[in-house]
Design an enzyme around this catalytic site. Structure first.
Site, PDB file in Angstrom:
ATOM      1  N   GLU A 174      -7.881  -6.904  -4.079  1.00  0.00           N
ATOM      2  CA  GLU A 174      -6.410  -6.957  -4.132  1.00  0.00           C
ATOM      3  C   GLU A 174      -5.715  -6.494  -2.854  1.00  0.00           C
ATOM      4  O   GLU A 174      -5.056  -5.450  -2.832  1.00  0.00           O
ATOM      5  CB  GLU A 174      -5.907  -6.118  -5.309  1.00  0.00           C
ATOM      6  CG  GLU A 174      -6.410  -6.610  -6.641  1.00  0.00           C
ATOM      7  CD  GLU A 174      -5.743  -5.885  -7.801  1.00  0.00           C
ATOM      8  OE1 GLU A 174      -5.042  -4.881  -7.585  1.00  0.00           O
ATOM      9  OE2 GLU A 174      -5.929  -6.342  -8.943  1.00  0.00           O
ATOM     10  N   GLU A 362     -10.967  -8.840 -13.094  1.00  0.00           N
ATOM     11  CA  GLU A 362     -10.395  -7.659 -13.773  1.00  0.00           C
ATOM     12  C   GLU A 362      -9.369  -8.119 -14.783  1.00  0.00           C
ATOM     13  O   GLU A 362      -8.547  -8.998 -14.497  1.00  0.00           O
ATOM     14  CB  GLU A 362      -9.669  -6.723 -12.794  1.00  0.00           C
ATOM     15  CG  GLU A 362     -10.554  -5.844 -11.963  1.00  0.00           C
ATOM     16  CD  GLU A 362      -9.750  -4.897 -11.056  1.00  0.00           C
ATOM     17  OE1 GLU A 362      -8.596  -4.558 -11.389  1.00  0.00           O
ATOM     18  OE2 GLU A 362     -10.295  -4.522 -10.011  1.00  0.00           O
TER      19      GLU A 362
HETATM   20  C1  BGC Z   1      -7.200  -2.314  -9.372  1.00  0.00           C
HETATM   21  C2  BGC Z   1      -7.860  -1.153 -10.080  1.00  0.00           C
HETATM   22  C3  BGC Z   1      -6.859  -0.471 -10.987  1.00  0.00           C
HETATM   23  C4  BGC Z   1      -6.413  -1.459 -12.028  1.00  0.00           C
HETATM   24  C5  BGC Z   1      -5.421  -0.907 -13.035  1.00  0.00           C
HETATM   25  C6  BGC Z   1      -6.290  -3.117 -10.246  1.00  0.00           C
HETATM   26  O1  BGC Z   1      -5.134  -3.363  -9.530  1.00  0.00           O
HETATM   27  O2  BGC Z   1      -8.154  -3.116  -8.749  1.00  0.00           O
HETATM   28  O3  BGC Z   1      -8.387  -0.288  -9.120  1.00  0.00           O
HETATM   29  O4  BGC Z   1      -7.372   0.673 -11.587  1.00  0.00           O
HETATM   30  O5  BGC Z   1      -5.802  -2.561 -11.401  1.00  0.00           O
HETATM   31  O6  BGC Z   1      -4.257  -0.488 -12.411  1.00  0.00           O
END
Ligand code: BGC
Length: 450
Positions: A174, A362
């Site tokens: 990101e 994610e």
């Molecule tokens: C990031 C993580 C973060 C998650 C929740 C993502 O933007 O890669 O490191 O913990 O979101 O905020």
């Protein structure tokens, strides 16, 4: 298992090749910030500054993954999860960011990788998940163009040391977040502000993404190389033209500014004029060195944003209307729960001809978990995951190219400037005792993956 825990789709519908995984990041889980030769990262330094992390939470121990990785990887196996994404801490491997290698750090990641393989779990490495060496920040960090070669050298060292056993790689995590929050808003490490810092950081992170990918390609012949972007479905608050245009600018900044140069399309300045100023920081060969033919692109989607035009916000002329002000369900991050966002993002990224394959690297949610009779019955998180996975299936069934889904995250961990308060894990962590409890969401995922 409770009745509401069942879904009307199955793992089989995604196909045998679909990758199911869980994602983590070094700084958020490892702890042991100061052992075995590790150098300081910008997050070690930033977190120690007063008022930077909510409630003064300190990440020094995090979830102690450094010492407990075998137990936590055993949990991954227990949950039937066959892919594990983790990042490498740059300062464990190169304490000063460049120069001499710390072989104790290499040894540590070798042990993690070997144990994953022993457990039948496929490792997926992220080279950079935000923990820049402090020594490099002292030389300007992402605002110094030299970072492109520092990063390329670091990537090469990762590839040489781990590429014999690791096939799946992600260069960056990101870039929009670490440049925006770290170099424009000052809310994340290193806490820098201002447009010039931001534009330089954007451009150098783009060049570094490509340089890192090239280093991997040169060293690891079988490598499956990707990089990850955050993305969010954006809608205007209503159809008035000023709000529609504001939403377009926000969409350009959050969803297009980082992927489009990588695909050879350049920065999208026609829809966000301030990006034109990046040209000042560009050199003749840059256009060519901003693009790379990635094997896959990882997208990370959590929510939707609603946008309103605002003359008070410089450069973008828009502001986000918080979920808590909109009578919609939201998480502990004040992020709206809106599963169709992930479907919309798969569709949006599929429209780019240059993307070969998409993975959801994610997706997840934070809710205030409570322990009752030794259990964490996190219905909200379970429903969140089920509904988002359902949207991924819908996209897949409509023919969109999406090849994997990784939950954020394995255990509750250090949520950057928010400290330990937002709990995103499938596994609950008591940060005083480091005791783990698999939450209901983890048990549901385990059953689903069986
Ligand atoms: C990031 C993580 C973060 C998650 C929740 C993502 O933007 O890669 O490191 O913990 O979101 O905020």
């Amino acid at each position: 298992m409770d009745k509401e825990m069942h879904v009307d789709f199955s793992k089989q519908q995604f196909g045998a090749d679909f990758k199911w995984g869980v994602s983590t990041a070094a700084f958020q889980i490892e702890g042991s910030d100061n052992v075995d030769g590790k150098g300081l990262s910008i997050w070690d330094v930033f977190a120690a500054r007063r008022g930077k992390i909510k409630k003064g939470h300190q990440p020094a121990d995090a979830c102690d993954f450094y010492n407990r990785f075998k137990d936590d990887i055993a949990l991954v196996r227990e949950l039937n999860i066959s892919n594990f994404r983790f990042s490498l801490s740059w300062t464990r491997l190169l304490p000063e960011g460049s120069g001499s290698i710390n072989y104790k750090g290499v040894d540590y990641y070798n042990r993690v990788i070997d144990f994953l393989l022993e457990c039948g779990i496929t490792p997926w490495i992220t080279i950079y998940h935000w923990d820049l060496p402090h020594a490099l920040e002292l030389r300007g960090g992402w605002t110094n163009r030299d970072i492109v070669s520092w990063f390329s050298d670091y990537s090469e060292i990762c590839a040489i040391n781990f590429g014999d056993r690791v096939i799946n790689w992600m260069v960056m995590n990101e870039p929009s977040v670490f440049t925006g929050a770290g170099y424009f808003l000052g809310m994340h490490a290193p806490g820098k502000k201002g447009l010039t810092n931001y534009l330089k950081a954007i451009h150098h992170s783009t060049l570094a993404t490509v340089a890192g990918a090239q280093a991997l390609r040169a060293q690891v012949h079988e490598a499956n190389i990707g990089t990850t972007f955050s993305c969010t479905h954006i809608e205007p608050i209503n159809q008035y033209q000023n709000n529609v245009l504001a939403a377009k600018r926000v969409d350009t900044l959050l969803n297009r500014t980082f992927i489009e140069p990588i695909l050879g399309l350049g920065y999208p300045h026609s829809d966000l004029p301030v990006l034109k100023k990046i040209e000042k920081h560009m050199r003749p060969q840059d256009e060519k060195n901003m693009a790379f033919d990635f094997d896959f692109i990882g997208i990370q989607c959590y929510t939707r944003e609603i946008v309103k035009s605002s003359i008070f916000v410089p450069y973008i002329g828009a502001r986000i209307v918080k979920a808590s002000k909109r009578k919609v369900p939201f998480t502990a991050m004040n992020w709206e729960v809106y599963p169709p966002s992930i479907y919309q993002m798969i569709k949006k990224f599929n429209a780019y001809k240059g993307i070969k394959k998409l993975l959801i690297t994610e997706n997840g949610s934070a809710f205030p978990d409570v322990i009752e009779n030794g259990k964490v019955n996190d219905i909200d998180r379970t429903t969140y995951l089920q509904n988002h996975i359902g949207e991924v299936l819908k996209a897949k069934q409509e023919g969109f190219n999406v090849d994997g889904y990784f939950v954020w995250t394995l255990t509750d961990n250090f949520e950057w400037a928010e400290g330990f308060h937002p709990r995103f894990g499938l596994v609950y962590v008591d940060f005083n005792t480091q005791q783990r409890i698999i939450k209901q969401s983890g048990l549901w995922f385990k059953e689903f993956l069986k």
